[in-house]
Write an enzyme that holds these catalytic residues in place. Structure first.
Site, PDB file in Angstrom:
ATOM      1  N   GLY A  43       0.874  -1.205   0.451  1.00 12.28           N
ATOM      2  CA  GLY A  43      -0.128  -0.177  -0.005  1.00 12.28           C
ATOM      3  C   GLY A  43       1.039   1.064   0.061  1.00 12.28           C
ATOM      4  O   GLY A  43       2.402   1.247   0.428  1.00 12.28           O
ATOM      5  N   TYR A 145      -3.019 -19.230  -2.072  1.00  8.56           N
ATOM      6  CA  TYR A 145      -4.108 -18.595  -1.826  1.00  8.56           C
ATOM      7  C   TYR A 145      -5.630 -18.980  -1.678  1.00  8.56           C
ATOM      8  O   TYR A 145      -6.659 -18.026  -1.614  1.00  8.56           O
ATOM      9  CB  TYR A 145      -3.904 -17.538  -2.930  1.00  8.56           C
ATOM     10  CG  TYR A 145      -4.687 -16.467  -2.793  1.00  8.56           C
ATOM     11  CD1 TYR A 145      -4.142 -15.137  -2.177  1.00  8.56           C
ATOM     12  CD2 TYR A 145      -6.142 -15.840  -3.883  1.00  8.56           C
ATOM     13  CE1 TYR A 145      -5.252 -14.192  -1.964  1.00  8.56           C
ATOM     14  CE2 TYR A 145      -6.511 -14.955  -3.964  1.00  8.56           C
ATOM     15  CZ  TYR A 145      -6.447 -13.769  -3.221  1.00  8.56           C
ATOM     16  OH  TYR A 145      -6.808 -12.938  -3.174  1.00  8.56           O
ATOM     17  N   ARG A 269       0.089 -19.297 -18.918  1.00  4.70           N
ATOM     18  CA  ARG A 269       0.351 -19.411 -16.895  1.00  4.70           C
ATOM     19  C   ARG A 269       0.294 -21.160 -17.019  1.00  4.70           C
ATOM     20  O   ARG A 269      -1.509 -20.914 -17.167  1.00  4.70           O
ATOM     21  CB  ARG A 269      -0.640 -19.112 -16.725  1.00  4.70           C
ATOM     22  CG  ARG A 269       0.455 -17.486 -16.097  1.00  4.70           C
ATOM     23  CD  ARG A 269      -1.034 -16.937 -14.750  1.00  4.70           C
ATOM     24  NE  ARG A 269      -0.536 -15.568 -15.561  1.00  4.70           N
ATOM     25  CZ  ARG A 269      -0.943 -14.582 -15.082  1.00  4.70           C
ATOM     26  NH1 ARG A 269      -2.278 -14.586 -13.911  1.00  4.70           N
ATOM     27  NH2 ARG A 269      -1.408 -13.146 -15.027  1.00  4.70           N
TER      28      ARG A 269
END
Ligand code: UD1
Length: 324
Positions: A43, A145, A269
């Site tokens: 951030g 994830y 990918r």
């Protein structure tokens, strides 16, 4: 119906200096007392609205979290390690931030009896067999994830049913918009950067894979709806309900930038998802949320902002709604 704005509350946005979080803070800060908990690794301080209080700290730190949650009415939990690749390389480390910290946060929210809106992900579905994918579809993540987001999403439901905590999990599809930066920022910002630099646009695989791209301002509106709904203890898809192929996207970016940059193909990918599109009916009927920003308009706007940063910023750049 216009989403009722959240007003006169004490609100915490974890990850409020990041991509989605900072846009959310912009929408909240004019009407609420807003705190941001962010460790500024991905951030940026400059993205935090002037009226919000930035607490620089890690969501994994119980002391920082306790301080940030003290007296809070609503928490928006956006802090996460968003890199799928990093989760593959470091499953335990990313689990600490994406899951253990979220559990700490839910515990803290229990102490405060605060509502919690959590950023979940379409990653919980893995590679869906059918699209559009509804909230009841099979959840079979293909990365740590995705597993971490699925566990967070399920904890949110369990905290609602077991402890009566007001929780809502929002399963974001492919979010794009201003301030999305860095190596994990997604295909739209990658294509824009390439097109604006006059470089070839790199399509991975045949480019026929599709995604549901949702603008960050729509994601903000979904969060505001989740903060006020009485349909808590639930997970909702946050997408547009439309799908766009990567090749179509490359063409849209080319015309937005007005370039004749070539499109080149790279190997696909590993583990790439073929098709992803949200079934938006649950969010529409229960949250009264519907995405409004058209992909072409969103990309055009993004191309203009990134092409001429020296120009005076548009009204839409700091919190006001972009309408399609
Ligand atoms: C997205 C999310 C991820 C989430 C997943 C759930 C983003 C940035 N990531 O991943 O957090 O876990 O959905 O399904 O939103 N591509 C190119 N060329 C490029 C870059 C990408 O062709 O230069 C292709 C990729 O191979 C992929 C598609 O574009 O097929 C989208 O890639 P990306 O934007 O990274 O998002 P997802 O992989 O869908």
């Amino acid at each position: 119906m216009e989403t009722p704005p959240l007003a006169d509350r004490t609100v915490l946005v974890t990850g409020g200096a990041g991509f989605v979080g900072s846009h959310l803070v912009d929408a909240l800060a004019p009407h609420n007392e807003v705190r941001v908990l962010d460790n500024l690794t991905t951030g940026s301080r400059s993205h935090v609205h002037d009226d919000a209080r930035l607490i620089e700290g890690n969501v994994r730190d119980p002391i920082a979290l306790q301080r940030a949650c003290d007296g809070v009415d609503v928490v928006f939990h956006e802090a996460a390690v968003v890199s799928v690749t990093r989760s593959v390389d470091r499953p335990r480390e990313t689990n600490r931030t994406n899951l253990e910290a979220s559990l700490l946060l839910l515990e803290q929210a229990r102490q405060e009896d605060a509502r919690v809106v959590l950023a979940s992900s379409a990653a919980v579905y893995g590679d869906p067999t059918d699209v559009p994918v509804s909230e009841t579809a099979r959840t079979e993540p293909t990365s740590p994830y995705g597993v971490q987001k699925l566990a967070l999403d399920q904890y949110a439901r369990v905290y609602a049913s077991l402890y009566g905590l007001e929780t809502v999990a929002l399963r974001y599809f492919n979010v794009y918009g201003p301030r999305q930066q860095g190596p994990y920022s997604g295909v739209i910002s990658a294509f824009l950067e390439q097109a604006q630099a006059g470089e070839p646009i790199t399509v991975e695989g045949d480019g026929e894979q599709t995604r549901d791209f949702v603008h960050v301002e729509d994601v903000v509106r979904a969060n505001l709806a989740a903060a006020t709904t009485d349909r808590t203890g639930e997970a909702y898809n946050v997408g547009t309900g439309s799908q766009t192929s990567v090749l179509e996207l490359a063409e849209t970016v080319k015309s937005a930038v007005d370039t004749d940059a070539p499109i080149v193909h790279r190997p696909p990918r590993q583990g790439d998802i073929r098709h992803s599109r949200a079934d938006v009916s649950k969010a529409r009927s229960r949250l009264e949320f519907e995405a409004r920003i058209d992909l072409e308009a969103g990309i055009q706007d993004l191309a203009e902002r990134t092409a001429a940063p020296e120009r005076p910023r548009k009204a839409t750049d700091r919190g006001e709604r972009t309408t399609s």
